[in-house]
Design an enzyme around this catalytic site. Sequence first.
Site, PDB file in Angstrom:
ATOM      1  N   GLY A   3      81.773  45.570  22.030  1.00 37.49           N
ATOM      2  CA  GLY A   3      82.550  44.667  22.895  1.00 37.49           C
ATOM      3  C   GLY A   3      82.990  45.260  24.211  1.00 37.49           C
ATOM      4  N   THR A   4      82.154  46.111  24.795  1.00 34.98           N
ATOM      5  CA  THR A   4      82.481  46.599  26.140  1.00 34.98           C
ATOM      6  C   THR A   4      81.326  46.317  27.079  1.00 34.98           C
ATOM      7  OG1 THR A   4      83.020  48.530  27.498  1.00 34.98           O
ATOM      8  CG2 THR A   4      81.800  48.984  25.468  1.00 34.98           C
ATOM      9  N   CYS A  37     115.512  51.202  32.315  1.00 37.98           N
ATOM     10  CA  CYS A  37     115.923  52.130  31.259  1.00 37.98           C
ATOM     11  C   CYS A  37     117.452  52.199  31.229  1.00 37.98           C
ATOM     12  CB  CYS A  37     115.345  53.499  31.610  1.00 37.98           C
ATOM     13  SG  CYS A  37     115.757  54.829  30.485  1.00 37.98           S
ATOM     14  N   CYS A  46     109.918  55.038  30.897  1.00 37.70           N
ATOM     15  CA  CYS A  46     110.801  55.115  32.062  1.00 37.70           C
ATOM     16  C   CYS A  46     110.211  56.096  33.069  1.00 37.70           C
ATOM     17  CB  CYS A  46     112.196  55.568  31.643  1.00 37.70           C
ATOM     18  SG  CYS A  46     113.248  55.856  33.082  1.00 37.70           S
ATOM     19  N   ALA A  79      81.690  40.740  17.347  1.00 41.03           N
ATOM     20  CA  ALA A  79      82.187  41.852  16.534  1.00 41.03           C
ATOM     21  C   ALA A  79      82.738  41.362  15.186  1.00 41.03           C
ATOM     22  CB  ALA A  79      83.282  42.596  17.296  1.00 41.03           C
ATOM     23  N   HIS A 107      93.100  53.933  27.440  1.00 43.14           N
ATOM     24  CA  HIS A 107      93.816  53.267  28.538  1.00 43.14           C
ATOM     25  C   HIS A 107      95.274  52.964  28.176  1.00 43.14           C
ATOM     26  CE1 HIS A 107      89.744  51.748  30.372  1.00 43.14           C
ATOM     27  NE2 HIS A 107      90.012  52.997  30.680  1.00 43.14           N
TER      28      HIS A 107
HETATM   29  P1  NAD Z   1      85.056  43.560  29.691  1.00 45.31           P
HETATM   30  O1  NAD Z   1      85.910  42.352  29.793  1.00 45.31           O
HETATM   31  O2  NAD Z   1      84.501  44.156  30.920  1.00 45.31           O
HETATM   32  O3  NAD Z   1      83.798  43.212  28.769  1.00 45.31           O
HETATM   33  C1  NAD Z   1      83.928  42.548  27.548  1.00 45.31           C
HETATM   34  C2  NAD Z   1      82.647  42.692  26.765  1.00 45.31           C
HETATM   35  O4  NAD Z   1      82.863  42.141  25.477  1.00 45.31           O
HETATM   36  C3  NAD Z   1      81.426  41.951  27.371  1.00 45.31           C
HETATM   37  O5  NAD Z   1      80.308  42.830  27.357  1.00 45.31           O
HETATM   38  C4  NAD Z   1      81.215  40.778  26.426  1.00 45.31           C
HETATM   39  O6  NAD Z   1      79.861  40.402  26.307  1.00 45.31           O
HETATM   40  C5  NAD Z   1      81.733  41.344  25.121  1.00 45.31           C
HETATM   41  N1  NAD Z   1      82.229  40.364  24.157  1.00 45.31           N
HETATM   42  C6  NAD Z   1      82.778  39.153  24.386  1.00 45.31           C
HETATM   43  N2  NAD Z   1      83.122  38.578  23.221  1.00 45.31           N
HETATM   44  C7  NAD Z   1      82.783  39.438  22.233  1.00 45.31           C
HETATM   45  C8  NAD Z   1      82.894  39.417  20.815  1.00 45.31           C
HETATM   46  N3  NAD Z   1      83.421  38.375  20.165  1.00 45.31           N
HETATM   47  N4  NAD Z   1      82.432  40.486  20.116  1.00 45.31           N
HETATM   48  C9  NAD Z   1      81.870  41.556  20.753  1.00 45.31           C
HETATM   49  N5  NAD Z   1      81.740  41.633  22.091  1.00 45.31           N
HETATM   50  C10 NAD Z   1      82.205  40.585  22.824  1.00 45.31           C
HETATM   51  O7  NAD Z   1      85.881  44.610  28.855  1.00 45.31           O
HETATM   52  P2  NAD Z   1      85.818  46.199  28.816  1.00 45.31           P
HETATM   53  O8  NAD Z   1      84.411  46.686  28.862  1.00 45.31           O
HETATM   54  O9  NAD Z   1      86.673  46.590  27.652  1.00 45.31           O
HETATM   55  O10 NAD Z   1      86.478  46.724  30.170  1.00 45.31           O
HETATM   56  C11 NAD Z   1      87.540  46.153  30.814  1.00 45.31           C
HETATM   57  C12 NAD Z   1      88.916  46.798  30.678  1.00 45.31           C
HETATM   58  O11 NAD Z   1      89.755  45.726  30.270  1.00 45.31           O
HETATM   59  C13 NAD Z   1      89.154  47.838  29.653  1.00 45.31           C
HETATM   60  O12 NAD Z   1      89.637  48.931  30.319  1.00 45.31           O
HETATM   61  C14 NAD Z   1      90.302  47.294  28.779  1.00 45.31           C
HETATM   62  O13 NAD Z   1      91.357  48.244  28.758  1.00 45.31           O
HETATM   63  C15 NAD Z   1      90.853  46.119  29.486  1.00 45.31           C
HETATM   64  N6  NAD Z   1      91.196  44.947  28.665  1.00 45.31           N
HETATM   65  C16 NAD Z   1      91.775  45.110  27.449  1.00 45.31           C
HETATM   66  C17 NAD Z   1      92.081  44.014  26.661  1.00 45.31           C
HETATM   67  C18 NAD Z   1      92.720  44.252  25.319  1.00 45.31           C
HETATM   68  O14 NAD Z   1      93.467  45.217  25.143  1.00 45.31           O
HETATM   69  N7  NAD Z   1      92.419  43.431  24.320  1.00 45.31           N
HETATM   70  C19 NAD Z   1      91.790  42.730  27.111  1.00 45.31           C
HETATM   71  C20 NAD Z   1      91.202  42.581  28.397  1.00 45.31           C
HETATM   72  C21 NAD Z   1      90.914  43.696  29.155  1.00 45.31           C
END
Ligand code: NAD
Length: 247
Positions: A186-187, A147, A126, A231, A118
């Site tokens: 963590g997804t 830019c 730009c 995690a 992503h």
């Molecule tokens: P999501 O917010 O939908 O899900 C988060 C998941 O992480 C949940 O299943 C939750 O139970 C789990 N979780 C929470 N705390 C945790 C921990 N300490 N250890 C392990 N797992 C834990 O996120 P997603 O599935 O990544 O999808 C949402 C979109 O959000 C993605 O496309 C991402 O690009 C974007 N996003 C990115 C960030 C970042 O870059 N850090 C932050 C927020 C959202």
Amino acid sequence: MEDLIKKAAEDIIKAQRVSALTGAGMSAESGIPTFRDPGGFWERYNPEEYAHINTFFSHPEKPWQMVKDFDIKVKAKPNPGHLALAELESLGFLREIITQNVDNLHQQAGNSQVIEFHGNLRRAVCLTCGKYYELAKISLEILPPRCECNGILKPDAVFFGEPIPQEAYRRSYEAARSCKLMLVIGTSAVVYPAASIPQIAKQAGAVVVEVNPQPTPLTGVISDYIIIGKAGVVLPEIVKAVKNLLC
Ligand code: NAD
């Protein structure tokens, strides 16, 4: 949990070729709020509005305000989970990380093969001439930033309504088809097409192991097992168990 950690370590050693798919939960312990867990940031900035490409085209200052706020609030550093994955790469098991995160923390932790599914919020591009900028080096005093050619800069992350960068897509599916074990960390596995990556790994014969404090739609369907936990706690334990088994 101890039994499953030992099992994961054994499976990693047996597999040799491991890929990881990471999501927002990976960075939760670095202080970056996830989308779907309770937390003030995304309640103020509904991602489907503020991170939608149509919003960017109609009101580019809105997504930039969110990015600015996000950056000021979060001076995030890799957590023990990120560092454990870097160690798993240096031990020769983890070939690549496919990350949905846009926070650059895997790279900061030391992983060399990171596929940014992503994009990356630490860069801007730009829309007129295609020049890239490091976010830290541009002024966000006046939004949207521009830019030197006067084109509007866009954060180099994939917005809702935008396609996945082609090369990231190709590399991710290739990794899913060729790994022998995929760690899914963590997804929530509800954002597509990223959520299809573990399914492809499974169809190609890989063992799929989830690390998450709660079950997901993959649990019991696609993943072979889930290690319930954070995690930053579970991953260092797995790496410790791998090293113990190697001695
Ligand atoms: P999501 O917010 O939908 O899900 C988060 C998941 O992480 C949940 O299943 C939750 O139970 C789990 N979780 C929470 N705390 C945790 C921990 N300490 N250890 C392990 N797992 C834990 O996120 P997603 O599935 O990544 O999808 C949402 C979109 O959000 C993605 O496309 C991402 O690009 C974007 N996003 C990115 C960030 C970042 O870059 N850090 C932050 C927020 C959202």
